[in-house]
Structures are given as structure tokens and as C-alpha cells.
Design an enzyme around this catalytic site. Structure first.
Site, short mmCIF file in Angstrom:
data_model
loop_
_atom_site.label_atom_id
_atom_site.label_comp_id
_atom_site.label_asym_id
_atom_site.label_seq_id
_atom_site.Cartn_x
_atom_site.Cartn_y
_atom_site.Cartn_z
CG HIS A 122 -1.89 -1.11 1.30
ND1 HIS A 122 -2.70 -1.47 0.24
CD2 HIS A 122 -2.17 -1.99 2.31
CE1 HIS A 122 -3.43 -2.52 0.61
NE2 HIS A 122 -3.12 -2.86 1.85
ZN LIG Z 1 -3.74 -7.27 3.42
#
Ligand SMILES: [Zn+2]
Length: 312
Positions: A122
């Protein structure tokens, strides 16, 4: 012998008060002790990476502010893992170093290697999010291309959350192919565009999930030409995961791993496995599934000579 990078700082560098299951690293390490005794798996101490390598994929101001401890509060909140410890910078450089060294080992000697951490998918070029500060997969892919004679890389992300940071970083880089299987209802709510996105419905279990992975591997991945495979092996698609909305069993997760390991072995390419997410309730369910993956890798590691290693 499957080499697995690890450092106690993976756990100890996070505050015990952080809303993140920091103990999972230590617990996974401990649950692999028999594999170490039996000589199939060997722990390697992860070391601090050269921070200069972060600039291969990350923004200068973001890197500088993180290293100096001057990121604004909104940036820190977006990452999570709070309250931050003094060791957060060291931990992040060591954790990323683990993936880089595993990559070096995979492409130069062992064929398969792993990091008992990382898979921080992320993290974007200029900010972090969802427990991820820098994108170890992206950094290691670019280091491999610069230093280890690797041309084409595939990043196969089977974490329940989309590999949004990885997708965004490589959006305009055709030398790195990004693949993400994830639950459409899970974080991040604004999805990025990977080269291949498989968005799955909430509640999907073993058979439908495994059919999808098997089909993708045989139809898309098998004919593709590339020299290095990263596997983000998050286990948060388990039915016991408190964040993930899919419903895989432990056996289904093992079958998933086997599909990837068998594929890499048959294709004869280096494979780097990173840990990814696992937030089971109880946490032991995730710990068992993370350990399963590294144990399976140690059982199916190729013999020297069975992997085409680049002339670096
Ligand atoms: Zn995850």
C-alpha cells in the site's frame, strides 16, 4: 535450503500499543524452528538497506521527511502503526533490506528465498498507507533490474487487499507486470489499476478462489516471458481474518501457495516470497498460515541448476 530473512526488530520496532499484531513475526519465526532443525530452512539476519535505493521508486521529499522524522501528522495517520517508536526508521530500513537481500539471494544462488516480513504493497511513490511506509516489492524489483541482470519482473499479489501502491508505482513501467487478486469490498476503497486485477466478491471460499488462481497461472502467467517473480503471500483471505472479507480455509490457502510454488519451480525462475497481511482472530490462525507458506517453500525449493539465473 530455503533462506528466510528476519530480524527481531520486525516485532520490537513497533509499539506494543499499536493496533497491529506485531507479535506475528516472532510467532511465525518460532513456529518454523523444527524446519530449521531439519535443515530445510535457514534464518538470515535482515540488515539495514542503503536508503539511497529508496529513490529508485520513492519521492525525495517523502523519503527525506520520513528519515528525518518530520512527516506531517496526516501522513503518519494514513500509514498507521501508531504510536511510532524511535526504532521505526531503523525497522523500516531493515525490513526493506530483508526483501532486497532475499532477492539478491534468489537471483544469484538459491532460486527461492523469502522475507518474514514485507509485502508492503500500500506504499505509493510519495506517501504510505495501510501499515506500509515504503514499497519493498517495488524497491527490490528495481534493484534487481539495476544490479542483478533482471529485465522483466512479475509481482503476484494474493493478499486480500489490492496492491494499490505497487500498481500505481509501476503504472507506466512495462518492465514490471503487476497482478492483484483481492476482495473488491476490502481496503483500499479507491482501487488503482494493476496490469491484471481480479476483484473477488465478499465471502468467496476455496473452490472459486483456487479456480481463479489456477486459471490465471496457466493461461496468463505461464506463457508470459519474465525473469523474476515476487509473491506477496498475505494470508488475510482466511475466513478467520478480522480485516479480510474472503473465506479461505487453511487448506485452501496451502493449495494456493502450492499453485504458485509449483509454477515457479516448473518455469525455472527465481522466486521471492514476502509476508503480507494476516490479522486473524485468534492471531494463531494467521501465524499458522504464514508459517505454512514458508514451510511449503522450504519443501519445494529447487535444486541448484534447475533455475535459470541471470548473468549478473
Ligand atoms: Zn492485506
Amino acid at each position: 535450503m530455503f533462506p528466510l530473512w528476519y530480524s527481531p526488530i520486525y516485532t520490537e520496532g513497533l509499539d506494543p500499543e499499536a493496533r497491529f499484531p506485531r507479535e506475528r513475526y516472532r510467532l511465525v519465526m518460532e513456529s518454523l524452528s523444527e524446519d530449521v532443525r531439519e535443515g530445510r530452512l535457514r534464518f538470515r539476519e535482515a540488515e539495514r538497506m542503503d536508503p539511497e535505493d529508496l529513490y529508485l521508486v520513492h519521492d525525495h521529499a517523502y523519503v527525506r521527511d520520513f528519515l528525518n522524522g518530520t512527516l506531517d501528522d496526516s501522513m503518519v495517520r494514513r500509514i498507521g502503526l501508531r504510536p511510532w517508536t524511535e526504532a521505526i526508521v531503523e525497522r523500516t530500513l531493515i525490513l526493506t533490506g530483508g526483501t532486497i537481500e532475499a532477492t539478491r539471494q534468489a537471483v544469484s544462488e538459491s532460486g527461492f528465498a523469502g522475507n518474514l516480513g514485507g509485502g508492503t504493497h500500500h506504499a505509493y511513490r510519495d506517501f504510505g498507507s495501510g501499515y506500509c511506509i515504503f514499497n519493498d516489492l517495488a524497491v527490490a524489483a528495481k534493484v534487481a533490474q539495476r544490479d542483478f541482470g533482471i529485465r522483466r519482473v512479475v509481482i503476484l499479489d494474493l493478499d486480500v487487499h489490492q496492491g494499490d501502491g505497487t500498481a500505481a508505482i509501476f503504472e507506466n513501467d512495462s518492465s514490471v507486470t503487476t497482478v492483484s487478486f483481492h476482495c473488491g469490498k476490502n481496503f483500499p476503497f479507491r482501487k488503482m489499476k494493476s496490469d491484471y486485477d481480479m476483484s473477488l466478491d465478499e465471502g468467496i471460499g476455496d473452490s472459486e478462489y483456487l479456480d481463479g488462481v489456477e486459471r490465471f497461472v496457466s493461461r496468463e502467467l505461464a506463457p508470459m516471458e519474465f525473469d523474476l517473480l515476487f509473491f506477496q503471500g498475505g494470508v488475510d483471505a482466511l475466513e478467520t481474518d478480522r480485516l479480510g472479507h474472503l473465506s479461505l480455509s487453511r487448506e485452501g490457502m496451502m493449495r494456493r501457495n502450492e499453485l504458485v510454488l509449483d509454477f515457479a519451480r516448473a518455469k525455472g525462475i527465481p522466486l521471492v516470497i514476502t509476508m503480507g497481511g494476516g490479522y486473524g482472530e485468534p492471531i494463531e490462525t494467521s501465524v499458522a498460515a504464514h508459517a505454512d507458506l514458508f514451510r511449503q517453500a522450504s519443501h519445494s525449493s529447487p535444486s541448484p541448476g534447475d533455475v535459470s539465473l541471470p548473468q549478473a
